[in-house]
Write an enzyme that holds these catalytic residues in place. Sequence first.
Site, mmCIF file in Angstrom:
data_model
loop_
_atom_site.group_PDB
_atom_site.id
_atom_site.type_symbol
_atom_site.label_atom_id
_atom_site.label_comp_id
_atom_site.label_asym_id
_atom_site.label_seq_id
_atom_site.Cartn_x
_atom_site.Cartn_y
_atom_site.Cartn_z
ATOM 1 N N PRO A 11 0.787 -1.232 0.000
ATOM 2 C CA PRO A 11 0.000 0.000 0.000
ATOM 3 C C PRO A 11 0.822 1.286 0.000
ATOM 4 O O PRO A 11 1.836 1.384 0.677
ATOM 5 C CB PRO A 11 -0.838 -0.112 1.282
ATOM 6 C CG PRO A 11 -0.148 -1.126 2.115
ATOM 7 C CD PRO A 11 0.515 -2.067 1.161
ATOM 8 N N ASN A 12 0.327 2.211 -0.781
ATOM 9 C CA ASN A 12 0.832 3.584 -0.910
ATOM 10 C C ASN A 12 2.087 3.699 -1.761
ATOM 11 O O ASN A 12 2.507 4.810 -2.081
ATOM 12 C CB ASN A 12 1.051 4.241 0.473
ATOM 13 C CG ASN A 12 -0.234 4.342 1.250
ATOM 14 O OD1 ASN A 12 -1.214 4.880 0.733
ATOM 15 N ND2 ASN A 12 -0.272 3.807 2.458
ATOM 16 N N ARG A 19 6.228 12.059 -2.403
ATOM 17 C CA ARG A 19 6.257 12.602 -1.038
ATOM 18 C C ARG A 19 7.485 12.051 -0.313
ATOM 19 O O ARG A 19 8.017 11.015 -0.687
ATOM 20 C CB ARG A 19 5.000 12.180 -0.256
ATOM 21 C CG ARG A 19 3.716 12.885 -0.713
ATOM 22 C CD ARG A 19 2.597 12.669 0.288
ATOM 23 N NE ARG A 19 2.957 13.073 1.627
ATOM 24 C CZ ARG A 19 2.993 12.258 2.687
ATOM 25 N NH1 ARG A 19 2.709 10.983 2.569
ATOM 26 N NH2 ARG A 19 3.317 12.705 3.885
ATOM 27 N N ASN A 75 7.974 -5.858 -1.365
ATOM 28 C CA ASN A 75 7.975 -4.745 -0.413
ATOM 29 C C ASN A 75 6.534 -4.652 0.088
ATOM 30 O O ASN A 75 5.688 -4.042 -0.572
ATOM 31 C CB ASN A 75 8.414 -3.437 -1.063
ATOM 32 C CG ASN A 75 8.468 -2.305 -0.041
ATOM 33 O OD1 ASN A 75 7.939 -2.440 1.078
ATOM 34 N ND2 ASN A 75 9.083 -1.203 -0.403
ATOM 35 N N ALA A 78 3.296 -1.154 4.616
ATOM 36 C CA ALA A 78 2.757 -1.232 5.983
ATOM 37 C C ALA A 78 2.225 -2.628 6.329
ATOM 38 O O ALA A 78 2.142 -2.980 7.517
ATOM 39 C CB ALA A 78 1.678 -0.184 6.166
ATOM 40 N N GLU A 99 12.544 -9.872 0.951
ATOM 41 C CA GLU A 99 11.769 -8.708 1.406
ATOM 42 C C GLU A 99 12.632 -7.459 1.249
ATOM 43 O O GLU A 99 13.798 -7.446 1.657
ATOM 44 C CB GLU A 99 11.399 -8.936 2.882
ATOM 45 C CG GLU A 99 10.607 -7.829 3.532
ATOM 46 C CD GLU A 99 10.276 -8.167 4.994
ATOM 47 O OE1 GLU A 99 10.465 -9.342 5.431
ATOM 48 O OE2 GLU A 99 9.850 -7.251 5.721
ATOM 49 N N HIS A 101 12.794 -3.242 1.811
ATOM 50 C CA HIS A 101 12.293 -1.957 2.313
ATOM 51 C C HIS A 101 13.217 -0.867 1.801
ATOM 52 O O HIS A 101 14.447 -0.976 1.946
ATOM 53 C CB HIS A 101 12.245 -1.925 3.843
ATOM 54 C CG HIS A 101 11.279 -2.929 4.391
ATOM 55 N ND1 HIS A 101 9.922 -2.737 4.345
ATOM 56 C CD2 HIS A 101 11.481 -4.146 4.927
ATOM 57 C CE1 HIS A 101 9.326 -3.795 4.853
ATOM 58 N NE2 HIS A 101 10.242 -4.675 5.213
ATOM 59 N N ARG A 108 13.753 3.916 12.221
ATOM 60 C CA ARG A 108 12.510 4.697 12.263
ATOM 61 C C ARG A 108 11.665 4.310 13.485
ATOM 62 O O ARG A 108 12.189 3.771 14.457
ATOM 63 C CB ARG A 108 11.768 4.500 10.934
ATOM 64 C CG ARG A 108 12.644 4.936 9.735
ATOM 65 C CD ARG A 108 11.922 4.766 8.424
ATOM 66 N NE ARG A 108 10.737 5.633 8.345
ATOM 67 C CZ ARG A 108 9.781 5.493 7.431
ATOM 68 N NH1 ARG A 108 9.850 4.506 6.539
ATOM 69 N NH2 ARG A 108 8.749 6.308 7.415
#
Length: 145
Positions: A11-12, A19, A75, A78, A99, A101, A108
């Site tokens: 998602p996103n 952004r 990836n 979330a 995986e 990221h 973070r």
Amino acid sequence: MSKLIYILNGPNLNLLGQREPEIYGSATLADVETSCAALAGELGLRTRFLQSNAEHQIIDWVHEAREDGAGIIINPAAFSHTSIAVLDALKMYDGPVIEVHISNVHQRERFRHHSYVSYRSDGVIAGLGTHGYELALRHLARLLG
Ligand code: CA2
């Protein structure tokens, strides 16, 4: 026929490059798709590059990869931190799973430090920007070659 690698994005990530460039860089997901396809060609692989904001769609693609995918790069975004369902789907997949990221999740917020998906992943790349996808492809090429 060259081996097919599924590259799944959660998602996103469709908004990548629009952004928070200080965290995720300025490449768009289309840029990542293009560079992965070019590299895969050099490595004698093919890619199916997919993105969805829906958990069930990611799960369905993992199921699809059971039929014709020699490896998965994912990836989960979330969903990494929330989805036992994506983990369970990946557990039903027999090939290698890497995986990726883009950001260093360990630098973070605490909630990003844990990934359900990592219980299944054969390797995890984090914090190397979108280059992580290419490194994952190179690893799979060596593994599957
Ligand atoms: O670092 C990564 O690749 C993440 O998987 C990205 C996820 C985040 O939830 C994970 O903790 C780490 C967020 C993806 C959001 O995608 C965008 C990135 C930049 C601009 C817009 C959306």
